[in-house]
Each structure stands twice: as C-alpha cells, then as structure tokens.
Design a protein around this motif. Structure first.
Motif, PDB file in Angstrom:
ATOM      1  N   THR A   1       0.763  -1.145   0.022  1.00 28.37           N
ATOM      2  CA  THR A   1      -0.096  -0.115   0.044  1.00 28.37           C
ATOM      3  C   THR A   1       0.951   1.416   0.041  1.00 28.37           C
ATOM      4  O   THR A   1       1.975   1.077   0.815  1.00 28.37           O
ATOM      5  CB  THR A   1      -0.834   0.068   1.313  1.00 28.37           C
ATOM      6  N   TYR A   2       0.462   2.175  -0.606  1.00 26.63           N
ATOM      7  CA  TYR A   2       1.209   3.371  -0.716  1.00 26.63           C
ATOM      8  C   TYR A   2       0.326   4.659  -0.167  1.00 26.63           C
ATOM      9  O   TYR A   2      -0.858   4.916  -0.632  1.00 26.63           O
ATOM     10  CB  TYR A   2       1.772   3.648  -2.231  1.00 26.63           C
ATOM     11  N   LYS A   3       0.804   5.444   0.388  1.00 27.45           N
ATOM     12  CA  LYS A   3       0.072   6.905   0.934  1.00 27.45           C
ATOM     13  C   LYS A   3       0.893   7.918   0.727  1.00 27.45           C
ATOM     14  O   LYS A   3       2.152   8.041   0.820  1.00 27.45           O
ATOM     15  CB  LYS A   3       0.008   6.556   2.414  1.00 27.45           C
ATOM     16  N   VAL A   4      -0.011   9.175   0.528  1.00 28.94           N
ATOM     17  CA  VAL A   4       0.508  10.152   0.359  1.00 28.94           C
ATOM     18  C   VAL A   4       1.516  10.847   1.450  1.00 28.94           C
ATOM     19  O   VAL A   4       0.783  10.546   2.693  1.00 28.94           O
ATOM     20  CB  VAL A   4      -0.561  11.518  -0.193  1.00 28.94           C
ATOM     21  N   GLY A   5       2.581  11.279   1.315  1.00 34.02           N
ATOM     22  CA  GLY A   5       3.422  11.656   2.693  1.00 34.02           C
ATOM     23  C   GLY A   5       4.420  10.690   3.016  1.00 34.02           C
ATOM     24  O   GLY A   5       5.154  10.737   4.059  1.00 34.02           O
TER      25      GLY A   5
ATOM     26  N   ALA B   1      -2.095  -2.703  -3.852  1.00 33.83           N
ATOM     27  CA  ALA B   1      -2.148  -3.823  -4.856  1.00 33.83           C
ATOM     28  C   ALA B   1      -3.408  -4.237  -5.400  1.00 33.83           C
ATOM     29  O   ALA B   1      -4.336  -4.485  -4.177  1.00 33.83           O
ATOM     30  CB  ALA B   1      -1.122  -4.981  -4.534  1.00 33.83           C
ATOM     31  N   PRO B   2      -3.848  -4.662  -6.536  1.00 30.82           N
ATOM     32  CA  PRO B   2      -2.842  -4.531  -7.658  1.00 30.82           C
ATOM     33  C   PRO B   2      -3.500  -3.471  -8.538  1.00 30.82           C
ATOM     34  O   PRO B   2      -3.432  -3.430  -9.896  1.00 30.82           O
ATOM     35  CB  PRO B   2      -3.546  -5.730  -8.489  1.00 30.82           C
ATOM     36  N   GLN B   3      -3.612  -2.065  -8.006  1.00 29.93           N
ATOM     37  CA  GLN B   3      -3.963  -1.052  -8.699  1.00 29.93           C
ATOM     38  C   GLN B   3      -2.986  -0.375  -9.588  1.00 29.93           C
ATOM     39  O   GLN B   3      -1.773  -0.438  -9.326  1.00 29.93           O
ATOM     40  CB  GLN B   3      -4.448   0.180  -7.930  1.00 29.93           C
ATOM     41  N   SER B   4      -3.007   0.098 -10.742  1.00 30.95           N
ATOM     42  CA  SER B   4      -2.524   0.858 -11.700  1.00 30.95           C
ATOM     43  C   SER B   4      -2.453   2.341 -11.414  1.00 30.95           C
ATOM     44  O   SER B   4      -3.529   2.847 -11.276  1.00 30.95           O
ATOM     45  CB  SER B   4      -2.244   0.693 -13.184  1.00 30.95           C
ATOM     46  N   ILE B   5      -1.425   3.174 -11.147  1.00 29.47           N
ATOM     47  CA  ILE B   5      -1.477   4.279 -10.711  1.00 29.47           C
ATOM     48  C   ILE B   5      -0.164   5.127 -11.304  1.00 29.47           C
ATOM     49  O   ILE B   5       0.569   4.648 -12.003  1.00 29.47           O
ATOM     50  CB  ILE B   5      -1.222   4.440  -9.360  1.00 29.47           C
ATOM     51  N   VAL B   6      -0.443   6.494 -11.142  1.00 30.53           N
ATOM     52  CA  VAL B   6       0.955   7.330 -11.316  1.00 30.53           C
ATOM     53  C   VAL B   6       1.183   8.014 -10.221  1.00 30.53           C
ATOM     54  O   VAL B   6       0.385   8.761  -9.330  1.00 30.53           O
ATOM     55  CB  VAL B   6       0.402   8.550 -12.424  1.00 30.53           C
ATOM     56  N   LEU B   7       2.389   7.876  -9.719  1.00 29.45           N
ATOM     57  CA  LEU B   7       3.075   8.109  -8.438  1.00 29.45           C
ATOM     58  C   LEU B   7       3.962   9.603  -8.771  1.00 29.45           C
ATOM     59  O   LEU B   7       4.492   9.705  -9.637  1.00 29.45           O
ATOM     60  CB  LEU B   7       4.106   6.984  -8.072  1.00 29.45           C
ATOM     61  N   HIS B   8       3.850  10.433  -7.763  1.00 29.71           N
ATOM     62  CA  HIS B   8       4.474  11.975  -7.912  1.00 29.71           C
ATOM     63  C   HIS B   8       5.205  12.004  -6.456  1.00 29.71           C
ATOM     64  O   HIS B   8       4.900  11.575  -5.519  1.00 29.71           O
ATOM     65  CB  HIS B   8       3.741  12.951  -7.926  1.00 29.71           C
TER      66      HIS B   8
ATOM     67  N   ASP C   1       4.447  12.643  -2.993  1.00 28.61           N
ATOM     68  CA  ASP C   1       3.643  13.889  -3.338  1.00 28.61           C
ATOM     69  C   ASP C   1       2.356  13.820  -3.432  1.00 28.61           C
ATOM     70  O   ASP C   1       1.474  14.283  -2.739  1.00 28.61           O
ATOM     71  CB  ASP C   1       4.337  14.746  -3.953  1.00 28.61           C
ATOM     72  N   ARG C   2       2.173  12.929  -4.623  1.00 28.77           N
ATOM     73  CA  ARG C   2       0.649  12.769  -4.934  1.00 28.77           C
ATOM     74  C   ARG C   2       0.607  11.255  -5.499  1.00 28.77           C
ATOM     75  O   ARG C   2       1.369  10.710  -5.989  1.00 28.77           O
ATOM     76  CB  ARG C   2       0.506  13.721  -6.236  1.00 28.77           C
ATOM     77  N   ILE C   3      -0.798  10.964  -5.548  1.00 29.69           N
ATOM     78  CA  ILE C   3      -1.147   9.567  -6.137  1.00 29.69           C
ATOM     79  C   ILE C   3      -2.461   9.789  -7.048  1.00 29.69           C
ATOM     80  O   ILE C   3      -3.482  10.238  -6.514  1.00 29.69           O
ATOM     81  CB  ILE C   3      -1.415   8.482  -5.116  1.00 29.69           C
ATOM     82  N   GLU C   4      -2.015   9.422  -8.397  1.00 33.25           N
ATOM     83  CA  GLU C   4      -3.133   9.416  -9.240  1.00 33.25           C
ATOM     84  C   GLU C   4      -3.727   8.015  -9.566  1.00 33.25           C
ATOM     85  O   GLU C   4      -2.957   7.158  -9.918  1.00 33.25           O
ATOM     86  CB  GLU C   4      -2.833  10.112 -10.575  1.00 33.25           C
TER      87      GLU C   4
ATOM     88  N   LYS D   1      -7.750  10.495 -11.070  1.00 31.46           N
ATOM     89  CA  LYS D   1      -8.125  11.257  -9.699  1.00 31.46           C
ATOM     90  C   LYS D   1      -7.028  11.232  -8.733  1.00 31.46           C
ATOM     91  O   LYS D   1      -6.384  10.151  -8.710  1.00 31.46           O
ATOM     92  CB  LYS D   1      -9.549  10.720  -9.178  1.00 31.46           C
ATOM     93  N   ASP D   2      -6.999  12.315  -8.016  1.00 26.49           N
ATOM     94  CA  ASP D   2      -5.975  12.298  -6.973  1.00 26.49           C
ATOM     95  C   ASP D   2      -6.485  11.344  -5.638  1.00 26.49           C
ATOM     96  O   ASP D   2      -7.544  11.624  -5.186  1.00 26.49           O
ATOM     97  CB  ASP D   2      -5.436  13.739  -6.576  1.00 26.49           C
ATOM     98  N   VAL D   3      -5.768  10.599  -5.191  1.00 26.28           N
ATOM     99  CA  VAL D   3      -6.342   9.678  -4.058  1.00 26.28           C
ATOM    100  C   VAL D   3      -5.369   9.859  -3.011  1.00 26.28           C
ATOM    101  O   VAL D   3      -4.142  10.015  -3.184  1.00 26.28           O
ATOM    102  CB  VAL D   3      -6.483   8.116  -4.499  1.00 26.28           C
ATOM    103  N   SER D   4      -5.562   9.527  -1.882  1.00 27.64           N
ATOM    104  CA  SER D   4      -4.655   9.608  -0.692  1.00 27.64           C
ATOM    105  C   SER D   4      -3.694   8.553  -0.267  1.00 27.64           C
ATOM    106  O   SER D   4      -2.770   8.210   0.213  1.00 27.64           O
ATOM    107  CB  SER D   4      -5.349  10.157   0.743  1.00 27.64           C
TER     108      SER D   4
END
Length: 413
Positions: free
Chosen positions: A248-252, A281-288, A267-270, A274-277
């Motif tokens: 699991t990944y969390k903002v901050g 797994a097994p979601q596909s995301i864009v990580l900032h 910094d951000r998770i898309e 949409k931005d999520v906090s």
C-alpha cells in the motif's frame, strides 16, 4: 468484480479441455458463431450432444492427436467473478508450458481420472504447483460416471492425494468429484452423488477467497513509464506510471528509489485520473515524488520501512524452456518486472527431478524442461524478494540476447 486466474493440469485424457469447455458452455460464455461452429462439428455424433473439448482445443494438430499441445488461455465471467484459465498440456515433455501457465495463477485444478487414481503425472504437476507456490489446490476427480459415482473410489483417491499434499506442503486443498462430460458437479450439484456435501466446482471458484493472496504490507512499485508531457499547461508535470504489485502507498509516506537508494516522499497519487490519498495492489497508478530525483523505467519505488533484498548474485530455481541446452557461463538478459539487465549463469549446483523432488548431480548441460538450482550474476544489483515470500517480486525470466526468446523461468530463492 475481482479476477481469479487458475490453471488446469492433469494427465493426457483426464478431461482438462472437456472441463474448461463445460465451464464456458454452462456459464454461457461462448459467442454465437463459436457455438454454431461446434454444433456443425458434432452433427455426426450419435447422440447429437456438443463435445465441450472442442471449445478449447483450437489447433487442428491437437484435435488430430487428441491432446492439448500448448498453453491455451480462456476468459469467462459470471455475475460474481471474472476468470482467466490456463489449460496446460499433460505430457511430461511440456513442463515448461505448465510453468508458464502456473506462474501467475492463484489456484490450480489438478484433474484425476477416477478410473486411474493418482498417477505419475498427478505427482509431477503437484510438485510443480508446490515449487511455484500456488496458494490453492482443487483436486477434481473426473469421470465419476465411469465408476458408477462410487464414494469408495472417491475416498480412496482423497486418501492417496492427501499423502502427496502433506509431503509437498500443499495446505489448502479442496476435493470435488465431477463428470466434466455430463456436467455433474460443474455448475450445479448433481443428484448422482448425494454423498458429496461440498460445493459444485464453479460455485467454489466463484466464492474462494483470493484477497488474502495479495500482500498489502510490503510495498513494491516497479516503474513502467516516466510521464513528462512538457506542455505549456503541464510544464512541471513528472509522474511515474506503473502497477503496484504488492503493498500500500500513502501520500506523505517516505519511500526509497531502488537500485540507486535515493530517499524521498510520496507527493501525489493518481488513480483513474483522480488524486487519491492511498493506493494498493493490484492498482495501476501514477506516483509523484516530492523531490526532483532521477527515476527511470525498471526502477522500483518502495516504502523505506519495507526495503527488499538487493544483490547482483541471485540464487534461483530455473526451469529451462529452450531447445538449445543451457551451459554454465552462458550470457542472457534477465527481466524482473519492468527491469531488464544483462546476466550470466554463473554456476549450476544440481538438477531437480520434477517427479520426486530429489536432487540430481549436474552433468554439464541443462536440457528443455529440466529444473535446476543455479546462481545468476547480473550487471547491476537488483531489488528482489524471495519467491516463497513474495511471488510478485521473486519471479524473473531469462531472455536470449540474439533471438529475444524467453528461455528460462526463475524463482528467486
């Protein structure tokens, strides 16, 4: 709706293709043109009934020989769950095909002919299932109609297989008596075996718990693509796209970029634009990331609190998949998730007999379908986990540098 990937395995003529065809037919997952084509091919049959095996054996050579000679993938769905089936060949010379089909499977259906009982192929497929750490095993005892639906025959096979399961450490095993040809205990419970108190096969597949197989604690995010639009509207946009294979990944949250070892924070998770906090797994995301760091395809972003192992020497169980023999010292490319690096097979310790699990002395070469314990040296240190602990980050493949063919499947120890 979640997805269950499973593989069917068994000896030749145990009814794997018939079982899959029955699941597709009875779950109404067949296109009209497919059904019409199958009906034309079965017109000459005395009873006029459809042969379910024809829905899966797509190659003419397979039908002429009456065997399945490659891994066939089929998709179907019910209102409760989606499914992807891998139908593996039964012959001993196709070990590589079963390894391919089983590598991403969460469940294996081992078919046993009720007339034959547990045979050598049953043990071999069960051994491969244990080597690949497939979490759940279903033993489908087929052709019960040919043994008069005998409870004693069923019980004797359960007793025999229970001994195999105990020896191999297969803990989650379910037994279902079926007749794939007639549809007994496939979708609905049959009246022919009132002594069986369990679920029919499809209902079991629809309800078996698979979420527990996803590791939600050890975060692993292999970067597949770096997004840099560099447009006037998104001049400073830098995102890292990929699929969370575990955790699991969390903002901050503090994270580390491997193999470089650079530390930063999320910094951000898309997710789905949409931005999520949080994401898991097994979601596909864009990580900032908070800091402008150097991240490329193949790097792995992990929570700093759950770092994987990292080395340029990997101890592996290797299933050889090429007709050209493997020799110690051969050079290849090794791919682990999105990372591909140059590698050399440094040392081969011994071979493993897939029929007995016994270690066999190495005789100088590794031939098609053989499994060995080996050491692979990579050009750069790779972040990895033991296949036994985390399948998603512990399985790799070897690729021939010249032909770009996959020649080996590796389970990192």
């Amino acid at each position: 709706m979640d997805l269950l990937r499973f593989i069917t395995a068994g000896s030749v003529d145990d009814g794997k293709s018939t079982l899959i065809g029955r699941l597709l037919y009875d779950s109404k997952s067949i296109l009209v043109d497919q059904l019409e084509a199958i009906e034309r091919q079965t017109k000459n049959k005395a009873n006029g009934e459809i042969d379910p095996a024809l829905l899966t054996d797509g190659l003419r050579a397979e039908r002429e020989q009456g065997i399945t000679i490659d891994v066939a993938y089929k998709y179907f769905s019910t209102p409760k769950r989606k499914f992807i089936i891998a139908d593996a060949p039964g012959h001993i010379q196709y070990t590589r095909n079963m390894v391919t089909g089983a590598s991403n499977s969460e469940l294996i259906i081992v078919l046993i002919d009720a007339r034959q009982g547990v045979v050598e192929q049953t043990r071999r497929h069960s051994i491969i299932a244990s080597l690949l750490r497939i979490p759940k095993v279903v033993v489908a005892i087929n052709k019960m109609d040919l043994v008069d639906f005998s409870e004693d025959v069923y019980n004797n096979i359960v007793i025999d297989y229970t001994q195999i399961a105990a020896k191999l450490g297969l803990k989650d095993v379910t037994y279902v008596p079926i007749s794939a040809l007639n549809g007994d205990n496939i979708v609905d419970k049959t009246d022919s075996m009132p002594w069986y108190k369990g679920l029919p096969l499809l209902e079991f597949l629809e309800t078996v718990e698979i979420a527990e197989n996803i590791n939600l604690s050890q975060g692993r995010f292999p970067v597949q693509y770096v997004i840099r639009p560099q447009t006037e509207e998104l001049h400073d946009y830098r995102g890292y796209a990929g699929k969370i294979i575990s955790g699991t990944y969390k903002v901050g949250e503090p994270v580390t970029v491997l193999p470089a070892g650079i530390q930063t924070t999320v910094d951000r998770i898309e997710h789905n634009f949409k931005d999520v906090s949080t994401a898991h797994a097994p979601q596909s995301i864009v990580l900032h990331l908070t800091d402008d760091v150097d991240v490329s395809r193949g790097d792995v972003i992990v929570p700093t609190a759950f770092l994987p192992k990292q080395s340029n020497e990997l101890e592996v169980l290797l299933c050889w998949m090429d007709t050209k023999p493997l020799l110690s010292g051969n050079k290849y490319q090794l791919q682990l998730n999105s990372s591909r690096v140059r590698a050399v097979v440094k040392n081969i310790e011994y071979k493993i007999d897939v029929n007995t699990l016994e270690n066999i002395p190495f005789d100088g070469t590794v031939k098609l379908n053989e499994v060995v314990k080996a050491t692979i040296r990579t050009a750069v240190a790779l972040p990895y986990d033991s296949y036994a602990d985390l399948r998603a980050n512990g399985g790799a493949i070897l690729i021939d540098e010249t032909s770009n063919i996959t020649v080996g499947a590796c389970m990192i120890q």
